[in-house]
Design a protein around this motif. Structure first.
Motif, PDB file in Angstrom:
ATOM      1  N   MET A   1       0.756  -1.065  -0.010  1.00 48.62           N
ATOM      2  CA  MET A   1      -0.120  -0.082   0.135  1.00 48.62           C
ATOM      3  C   MET A   1       0.828   1.442  -0.115  1.00 48.62           C
ATOM      4  O   MET A   1       1.849   1.060   0.692  1.00 48.62           O
ATOM      5  CB  MET A   1      -0.797   0.141   1.532  1.00 48.62           C
ATOM      6  N   HIS A   2       0.309   2.268  -0.644  1.00 51.55           N
ATOM      7  CA  HIS A   2       1.107   3.430  -0.674  1.00 51.55           C
ATOM      8  C   HIS A   2       0.763   4.355   0.726  1.00 51.55           C
ATOM      9  O   HIS A   2      -0.213   3.825   1.440  1.00 51.55           O
ATOM     10  CB  HIS A   2       0.944   4.416  -1.660  1.00 51.55           C
ATOM     11  N   LEU A   3       1.641   5.392   0.842  1.00 49.96           N
ATOM     12  CA  LEU A   3       1.288   6.212   2.357  1.00 49.96           C
ATOM     13  C   LEU A   3      -0.043   6.568   2.539  1.00 49.96           C
ATOM     14  O   LEU A   3      -0.445   6.229   3.717  1.00 49.96           O
ATOM     15  CB  LEU A   3       2.450   7.536   2.236  1.00 49.96           C
ATOM     16  N   ALA A   4      -0.713   7.067   1.577  1.00 43.07           N
ATOM     17  CA  ALA A   4      -2.086   7.478   1.777  1.00 43.07           C
ATOM     18  C   ALA A   4      -3.061   6.257   2.372  1.00 43.07           C
ATOM     19  O   ALA A   4      -4.000   6.593   3.120  1.00 43.07           O
ATOM     20  CB  ALA A   4      -2.666   8.240   0.531  1.00 43.07           C
ATOM     21  N   GLU A   5      -2.742   5.068   1.480  1.00 40.92           N
ATOM     22  CA  GLU A   5      -3.546   4.022   1.829  1.00 40.92           C
ATOM     23  C   GLU A   5      -3.434   3.453   3.322  1.00 40.92           C
ATOM     24  O   GLU A   5      -4.229   3.184   3.861  1.00 40.92           O
ATOM     25  CB  GLU A   5      -3.378   2.813   0.840  1.00 40.92           C
ATOM     26  N   VAL A   6      -2.287   3.596   3.630  1.00 40.38           N
ATOM     27  CA  VAL A   6      -1.812   3.192   5.260  1.00 40.38           C
ATOM     28  C   VAL A   6      -2.448   4.171   6.033  1.00 40.38           C
ATOM     29  O   VAL A   6      -3.080   3.959   7.123  1.00 40.38           O
ATOM     30  CB  VAL A   6      -0.254   3.085   5.150  1.00 40.38           C
ATOM     31  N   CYS A   7      -2.319   5.440   5.646  1.00 42.69           N
ATOM     32  CA  CYS A   7      -2.860   6.635   6.691  1.00 42.69           C
ATOM     33  C   CYS A   7      -4.741   6.417   6.607  1.00 42.69           C
ATOM     34  O   CYS A   7      -5.010   6.472   7.864  1.00 42.69           O
ATOM     35  CB  CYS A   7      -2.769   7.969   6.201  1.00 42.69           C
ATOM     36  N   ASN A   8      -4.989   6.024   5.755  1.00 37.57           N
ATOM     37  CA  ASN A   8      -6.344   5.880   5.406  1.00 37.57           C
ATOM     38  C   ASN A   8      -7.042   4.573   6.417  1.00 37.57           C
ATOM     39  O   ASN A   8      -7.958   4.844   7.020  1.00 37.57           O
ATOM     40  CB  ASN A   8      -7.049   5.840   4.090  1.00 37.57           C
ATOM     41  N   ARG A   9      -6.327   3.468   6.321  1.00 36.63           N
ATOM     42  CA  ARG A   9      -6.544   2.224   7.105  1.00 36.63           C
ATOM     43  C   ARG A   9      -6.099   2.471   8.669  1.00 36.63           C
ATOM     44  O   ARG A   9      -6.846   1.614   9.344  1.00 36.63           O
ATOM     45  CB  ARG A   9      -5.796   0.999   6.659  1.00 36.63           C
ATOM     46  N   HIS A  10      -5.330   3.193   9.107  1.00 39.88           N
ATOM     47  CA  HIS A  10      -4.916   3.256  10.136  1.00 39.88           C
ATOM     48  C   HIS A  10      -5.524   4.335  11.231  1.00 39.88           C
ATOM     49  O   HIS A  10      -5.894   4.392  12.529  1.00 39.88           O
ATOM     50  CB  HIS A  10      -3.482   3.514  10.220  1.00 39.88           C
ATOM     51  N   TYR A  11      -5.662   5.492  10.666  1.00 40.86           N
ATOM     52  CA  TYR A  11      -6.229   6.674  11.514  1.00 40.86           C
ATOM     53  C   TYR A  11      -7.739   6.957  11.333  1.00 40.86           C
ATOM     54  O   TYR A  11      -8.363   6.463  10.421  1.00 40.86           O
ATOM     55  CB  TYR A  11      -5.404   7.979  11.114  1.00 40.86           C
ATOM     56  N   PRO A  12      -8.421   7.215  12.325  1.00 32.45           N
ATOM     57  CA  PRO A  12      -9.778   7.738  12.445  1.00 32.45           C
ATOM     58  C   PRO A  12      -9.913   8.813  11.384  1.00 32.45           C
ATOM     59  O   PRO A  12      -9.093   9.415  10.845  1.00 32.45           O
ATOM     60  CB  PRO A  12     -10.054   8.199  13.896  1.00 32.45           C
ATOM     61  N   MET A  13     -11.160   9.292  11.636  1.00 27.15           N
ATOM     62  CA  MET A  13     -11.582  10.216  10.263  1.00 27.15           C
ATOM     63  C   MET A  13     -10.950  11.576  10.341  1.00 27.15           C
ATOM     64  O   MET A  13     -10.390  12.169   9.624  1.00 27.15           O
ATOM     65  CB  MET A  13     -13.140  10.529  10.363  1.00 27.15           C
ATOM     66  N   VAL A  14     -10.925  12.010  11.469  1.00 26.07           N
ATOM     67  CA  VAL A  14     -10.545  13.492  11.894  1.00 26.07           C
ATOM     68  C   VAL A  14      -8.885  13.697  11.472  1.00 26.07           C
ATOM     69  O   VAL A  14      -8.627  14.513  10.661  1.00 26.07           O
ATOM     70  CB  VAL A  14     -10.660  14.143  13.293  1.00 26.07           C
ATOM     71  N   PRO A  15      -8.137  12.779  12.030  1.00 22.60           N
ATOM     72  CA  PRO A  15      -6.538  12.831  11.748  1.00 22.60           C
ATOM     73  C   PRO A  15      -6.390  12.785   9.860  1.00 22.60           C
ATOM     74  O   PRO A  15      -5.570  13.356   9.272  1.00 22.60           O
ATOM     75  CB  PRO A  15      -6.051  11.798  12.436  1.00 22.60           C
ATOM     76  N   ARG A  16      -7.365  11.725   9.461  1.00 21.37           N
ATOM     77  CA  ARG A  16      -7.168  11.475   8.131  1.00 21.37           C
ATOM     78  C   ARG A  16      -7.650  13.003   7.303  1.00 21.37           C
ATOM     79  O   ARG A  16      -6.799  13.177   6.371  1.00 21.37           O
ATOM     80  CB  ARG A  16      -8.368  10.405   7.496  1.00 21.37           C
ATOM     81  N   ILE A  17      -8.454  13.415   7.691  1.00 24.18           N
ATOM     82  CA  ILE A  17      -9.202  14.710   6.928  1.00 24.18           C
ATOM     83  C   ILE A  17      -7.828  15.671   7.067  1.00 24.18           C
ATOM     84  O   ILE A  17      -7.370  16.619   6.276  1.00 24.18           O
ATOM     85  CB  ILE A  17     -10.353  15.416   7.625  1.00 24.18           C
ATOM     86  N   ILE A  18      -7.313  15.829   8.364  1.00 27.78           N
ATOM     87  CA  ILE A  18      -6.091  17.017   8.631  1.00 27.78           C
ATOM     88  C   ILE A  18      -4.888  16.504   7.754  1.00 27.78           C
ATOM     89  O   ILE A  18      -4.270  17.524   7.052  1.00 27.78           O
ATOM     90  CB  ILE A  18      -5.761  16.860  10.057  1.00 27.78           C
TER      91      ILE A  18
END
Length: 346
Positions: free
Chosen positions: A117-134
């Motif tokens: 997975m690339h970094l954006a996919e990893v962030c999307n799968r690991h973080y809740p919604m608020v950190p993902r949006i930030i």
């Protein structure tokens, strides 16, 4: 559960807490969608060999695509200002920034190879919604801030190359159009896209290398500025420029890009040896690519340092008149310290 593949026994568990979060509990072996429709095959060489040029060639490409970000108009402007305001004194900052950039790019490449997975996919799968949006907003702002320099820089380049026949607004439109063209180039083959960007980097290396040899700066001063972390007689202007060098070299969106580009190779992530091999060759390729980009940046800094550092407007204007340059009117006939930008410098 144990599995055996190509003679390697791998320990696997249904869930690996280090790789997953409660937000998206997906198994590791579930196929992950990728931007690339076709993957580049890796040749099968003798596994006993420590190094294979055929395999290095197969892995060559993502690092050079990534390294273009180290040679964009923003970097050229930063190099120009560094040479004009500090001479060779900030080359060590450029070297240190490139080394840090290489370490970050290595981590990004390893992430893409190991997880698939690339970094954006990893962030999307690991973080809740608020950190993902930030994170998304921060990266979007970084991309916008960087692309503003690229678009304006390309427009200035078109204007200069056409000797003023292409106005800046037309250069902006051309840049927008060619950006979308590049997005569709990989539909004709990823290796062709990589070769095209490799060709562009080669042209830059030859062009700026020729200027470097022609200007012939003091090599001792260049080496001193590169390896002695000191800036004698520097003030707020040089400090600001040093910060600008770091910002121009290390860009967050480039880390996202590299973690995605490494997914273009056909790697069996269930095979530990293939993963280690991919990480090794990607590191070698990234090192070569960033070394080439570092040399080009050094060429630019040295050329502009030799031409503009410590010079006045009158001195540069006289040099332009002596060389028959049609742009000598850009420099007023006074003894004030030269203020140069990418338009005047190029």
């Amino acid at each position: 559960m144990k599995t055996e593949r190509d003679g390697d026994v791998l320990e696997e568990s249904p869930q690996e807490p280090g790789l997953y979060s409660p937000v998206s509990p997906l198994p590791q072996d579930q196929p992950v969608s990728t931007y690339f429709e076709e993957k580049v095959p890796i040749p099968e060489d003798d596994r006993a060999k420590m190094f294979s040029f055929r395999k290095l060639w197969a892995f060559t490409g993502p690092g050079f695509l990534m390294s273009i970000a180290y040679l964009d108009p923003g970097n050229i402007e930063s190099d120009l200002q560094s040479g004009a305001k500090a001479g060779f004194k900030l080359l060590w900052v450029l070297l240190g920034s490139t080394i840090i950039g290489l370490l970050l790019q290595r981590l990004a490449a390893r992430l893409g190879v190991v997880t698939g997975m690339h970094l954006a996919e990893v962030c999307n799968r690991h973080y809740p919604m608020v950190p993902r949006i930030i994170l998304w907003l921060m990266v979007e702002l970084a991309i916008i801030g960087s692309d503003m320099q690229e678009v304006i820089g390309c427009a200035i380049a078109f204007n200069l190359l056409s000797v003023g026949r292409i106005p800046l607004w037309a250069g902006v439109l051309i840049t927008i159009i060619d950006t979308f063209v590049f997005l569709f180039l990989d539909k004709y083959g990823l290796r062709k896209l990589e070769a095209f960007f490799g060709f562009l980097i080669t042209i830059m290396a030859i062009s700026f290398g020729y200027e470097y040899v022609r200007v012939a700066p003091d090599q001792a001063e260049v080496l001193k500025g590169m390896f002695v972390p000191y800036c004698s007689g520097c003030g707020p202007v040089q400090l600001e420029q040093a910060v600008g060098i770091v910002g121009a070299v290390i860009m967050p969106h480039n880390i996202y890009l590299h973690s995605a580009l490494v997914k273009s190779r056909d790697i069996n992530r269930g095979n530990k040896k293939e993963v280690k091999e991919a990480n090794k060759y990607y590191f070698i390729e990234s090192t070569i690519a960033l070394f080439v980009s570092f040399l080009i940046n050094v060429f630019v800094v040295a050329v502009f340092a030799e031409a503009f550092y410590g010079k006045t407007n009158m001195e540069v204007g006289q040099q332009c008149n002596a060389s028959g340059s049609p742009h000598s009117d850009l420099f007023p006939a006074n003894n004030e310290t030269l203020e140069v930008d990418i338009y005047k410098g190029v």
